[in-house]
Write an enzyme that holds these catalytic residues in place. Structure first.
Site, PDB file in Angstrom:
ATOM      1  N   HIS A   1      -6.207 -13.436   5.052  1.00 43.10           N
ATOM      2  CA  HIS A   1      -5.170 -12.494   4.723  1.00 43.10           C
ATOM      3  C   HIS A   1      -3.818 -11.719   5.749  1.00 43.10           C
ATOM      4  O   HIS A   1      -4.572 -12.292   7.182  1.00 43.10           O
ATOM      5  CB  HIS A   1      -5.898 -11.471   3.853  1.00 43.10           C
TER       6      HIS A   1
ATOM      7  N   ASP B   1       0.727  -1.355  -0.455  1.00 41.16           N
ATOM      8  CA  ASP B   1      -0.416   0.277   0.118  1.00 41.16           C
ATOM      9  C   ASP B   1       0.663   0.839   0.076  1.00 41.16           C
ATOM     10  O   ASP B   1       0.438   2.331  -0.262  1.00 41.16           O
ATOM     11  CB  ASP B   1      -1.176  -0.041   1.201  1.00 41.16           C
ATOM     12  N   PHE B   2       1.868   1.169   0.534  1.00 43.96           N
ATOM     13  CA  PHE B   2       2.768   2.463   0.592  1.00 43.96           C
ATOM     14  C   PHE B   2       3.640   2.827  -0.887  1.00 43.96           C
ATOM     15  O   PHE B   2       3.433   3.791  -1.576  1.00 43.96           O
ATOM     16  CB  PHE B   2       4.202   1.917   1.512  1.00 43.96           C
TER      17      PHE B   2
ATOM     18  N   ALA C   1      -9.053   2.448  -0.956  1.00 43.29           N
ATOM     19  CA  ALA C   1     -10.153   1.013  -1.905  1.00 43.29           C
ATOM     20  C   ALA C   1     -10.987   0.636  -0.407  1.00 43.29           C
ATOM     21  O   ALA C   1     -12.038   1.613   0.269  1.00 43.29           O
ATOM     22  CB  ALA C   1     -10.186  -0.152  -2.646  1.00 43.29           C
ATOM     23  N   ASN C   2     -11.239  -0.219  -0.142  1.00 42.15           N
ATOM     24  CA  ASN C   2     -12.167  -1.028   0.723  1.00 42.15           C
ATOM     25  C   ASN C   2     -11.685  -0.744   2.422  1.00 42.15           C
ATOM     26  O   ASN C   2     -12.645  -0.712   3.030  1.00 42.15           O
ATOM     27  CB  ASN C   2     -12.346  -2.572   1.024  1.00 42.15           C
ATOM     28  N   TYR C   3     -10.212  -0.096   2.590  1.00 37.43           N
ATOM     29  CA  TYR C   3      -9.807   0.010   3.677  1.00 37.43           C
ATOM     30  C   TYR C   3      -9.554   1.121   4.554  1.00 37.43           C
ATOM     31  O   TYR C   3      -8.487   1.907   3.134  1.00 37.43           O
ATOM     32  CB  TYR C   3      -8.673  -1.005   4.158  1.00 37.43           C
TER      33      TYR C   3
ATOM     34  N   HIS D   1      -5.334 -11.978   9.384  1.00 36.09           N
ATOM     35  CA  HIS D   1      -7.145 -11.314   9.678  1.00 36.09           C
ATOM     36  C   HIS D   1      -7.610 -12.838   8.765  1.00 36.09           C
ATOM     37  O   HIS D   1      -7.744 -12.942   7.979  1.00 36.09           O
ATOM     38  CB  HIS D   1      -7.501 -10.399   8.271  1.00 36.09           C
TER      39      HIS D   1
END
Length: 644
Positions: free
Chosen positions: A461, A327-328, A409-411, A639
């Site tokens: 995940h 994500d970074f 997005a979702n997070y 998770h």
């Protein structure tokens, strides 16, 4: 009277931003199309900045003629060619008014995606005949509209694959006439793949929707369109769309500071709170970064940041093996930062910090309130009661919180630096938002996740984070890293007759290495000044890193998922400082097949930190150099969605 020069770590002004852009544009032929990715402060190298910081701490009102590093700007941009985009990294010296360096990035792996690129993806897909054909396999309920979450492509099949983007496809119930109706309850089992240079959808992958025992392949295409969402349930999140009202049984809890906050923030990013003093920067990739953290005007950390986050999914059915985001590195948490708001993200007397992000044409895009600073109460800091007199003294644990939040997005990820009254610093990461989900056949269960509502599978995940700690314990030049363990000692009639003694063993880290957690030995990493001693204990002044011993990468070590995130195979790394090395997984993660330039490569250089290592290995060996140490803690959570 001319204006004082900006502090070397001060954020760029809009004028500096635009001037850097213009100098880059002028360095090319006027017909050359340019796509701008990032314009940001080029942090001074450590050798040139440390003398300025030392002078500043000796006299906070440093004179304008105090020698300071050149004011430089990093400009990342694409030169748009007929068949490719050539990614260029330029450095502009604003003092000299010229581009002082410019290099073309490697052709592979690829650069991150910008918000502009993500936003274009849906329209490109909806225009695609391939995508329309794939959608014809399904029958949606009347009034449902297609929407797509753009995703990094993940690890490619081949190293020479073009720069792709993939998308997770959903439907939204437009009959509710609300733009925030939740599409995550209605997954459509296809993934479009787009070549970003040609902007054409090159294929649409079909997804397996079976359950336990159904194998890894998707079902064959039927003769008739498959009816979707027959047994689906609404899963709204906007209060006005909920089927039941939000709770109303909580009385107000007000955070009130009638005299205002106890901290001050200067326009150039300087923060003072209690005995703390530090500077806040903002990076498009890293988000909020703390520089020159001092306590009682004594340096503690030269630079502190969050460095990376990888999210590998555990569903082995193709193409879910590609579902691994960095994500970074793939997008940048700074580019996706929320504009924060009082009462929603922060409580109390809040100070907000704005930033400038980059438009495709290189123009500065003002972005409000990407960081919030506030004080909060964290319970009891210290208490003691004299049991003889019943006299009690208690001190509250107030913290200064530097917080930013990004949406990917979702997070949502919530990142915070917390400084406390006892001289401690806490790095906090939290994940919230929506689960990433896929379709599953009605009535089935799966070993790859949990069914969270009929027809919807939340896949297992991991979220594995890394931080970067560049220490400066009581000195910008003298810091050593020590690994400390507590070991039980066998009974001995002379030295340990009752067997209750245990000893603390210390090992100085002489050269780059990795360190794994061992709770049974209370293994900890300490950052120490080897010269300054505490007057009472006589021991080195220092800080202890207390990191949770969380689970590391579960993917097979030989898998591409694991190889491209080698940092996630150990709990901490210690490497030698090199200017500009901020990224634990390397500069380029998008479509990587192996970690390149990350901590595993840094460790293999063999940088060394002490004279003992020099004597033992002959000037470091392995091509390394004498450096100050940098520590990279790795932590995260596994998770598995739970429903109850």
């Amino acid at each position: 009277m001319h204006a004082a020069p900006p502090h070397p770590l001060a954020p760029l002004s809009a004028h500096e931003f635009t001037r850097a852009r213009d100098l880059v544009v002028k360095s090319y032929d006027s017909t050359q199309p340019i796509y701008f990715r990032q314009i940001s402060l080029q942090e001074p190298n450590k050798e040139s900045l440390v003398p300025f910081l030392e002078a500043e701490h000796a006299d906070s009102s440093v004179a304008e003629d105090t020698p300071r590093p050149a004011r430089c700007v990093r400009v990342e941009h694409d030169l748009i060619k007929q068949d490719r985009h050539e990614v260029v990294r330029s450095v502009v010296d604003l003092d000299a008014g010229k581009v002082v360096s410019s290099d073309v990035a490697p052709a592979y792996p690829y650069p991150y995606y910008t918000p502009d690129e993500f936003s274009q993806f849906l329209d490109h897909c909806l225009r695609s005949d391939l995508f329309k054909d794939a959608m014809s396999e399904f029958a949606l309920p009347e009034g449902f509209e297609v929407t797509i979450d753009p995703w990094p492509y993940g690890p490619p099949e081949n190293e020479d694959d073009p720069r792709y983007m993939q998308g997770l496809v959903f439907a939204r119930d437009a009959r509710k006439e609300h733009p925030d109706a939740n599409h995550y309850g209605y997954p459509i089992p296809i993934i479009p793949v787009m070549d970003w240079v040609t902007k054409k959808v090159v294929r649409v992958d079909r997804l397996a929707t079976g359950g336990a025992g159904d194998g890894l392949e998707p079902a064959a295409r039927g003769e008739k369109p498959r009816v979707l969402f027959a047994g689906a349930k609404s899963a709204e999140w906007i209060p006005e769309l909920l089927e039941q009202p939000v709770r109303d049984d909580l009385k107000p809890l007000n955070v009130v500071q009638p005299e205002g906050a106890s901290f001050t923030v200067q326009p150039d990013g300087l923060v003072d709170w209690q005995r703390w003093r530090f500077r806040i920067g903002f990076s498009p990739r890293e988000g909020a970064v703390l520089h020159d953290i001092c306590y009682e005007n004594r340096p503690i950390l030269y630079r502190l940041s969050f460095s990376e986050l990888t999210v590998p999914y555990a569903d082995p059915r193709s193409p879910f093996h590609r579902k691994q985001a960095f994500d970074f590195g793939d997008g940048g948490v700074g580019r996706q930062a929320n504009s924060l708001a009082l009462g929603c993200d922060c409580l109390g007397a809040i100070h907000y910090i704005d930033t400038l992000l980059t438009g495709p044409d290189g123009s500065p895009v003002p972005t409000k309130a990407v960081i919030c600073l506030h004080e909060q109460d964290n319970g009891i800091l210290w208490k003691h009661t004299n049991f003889r007199t019943d006299k009690a003294v208690v001190a509250r644990a107030r913290e200064l919180v530097v917080q930013f939040i990004c949406t990917l997005a979702n997070y949502e990820y919530i990142f915070a630096y917390k400084l406390d009254l006892a001289g401690g610093i806490t790095l906090e990461t939290r994940a919230t938002g929506m689960l990433s989900i896929v379709a599953i056949d009605a009535g089935k269960t799966s070993p790859y996740g949990n069914v969270v509502t009929p027809g919807v599978l939340a896949q297992n995940h991991q979220h594995i984070f890394a931080a970067r700690i560049d220490p400066a314990i009581d000195s910008y030049r003298d810091t050593q890293v020590v690994v400390e363990e507590s070991h039980g000692v066998k009974m001995n009639p002379q030295t340990n007759p009752h067997g209750n003694f245990y000893e603390v063993r210390r090992q100085i880290v002489h050269r780059s290495t990795h360190v794994d957690a061992e709770p049974r030995l209370n293994r900890t990493i300490k950052l120490e000044n080897p010269v300054n001693k505490h007057p009472s204990s006589g021991k080195n002044r220092g800080y202890k890193i207390t990191a949770p011993a969380t689970q590391l990468m579960l993917a097979d070590p030989d898998s591409i998922q694991s190889q491209r995130a080698r940092f996630a195979q150990h709990n901490a790394w210690v490497t030698g400082h090199r200017d500009g090395e901020f990224f634990v997984a390397g500069e380029f993660t998008n479509q990587s097949r192996a970690e390149s330039g990350g901590v595993s490569d840094m460790m293999r250089r063999g940088d060394w930190f002490t004279e003992e290592a020099d004597k033992k290995n002959g000037h470091g060996g392995h091509g390394g150099q004498k450096s100050s140490p940098v520590v990279w803690p790795v932590f995260g959570f596994t998770h598995k969605a739970v429903t109850s």
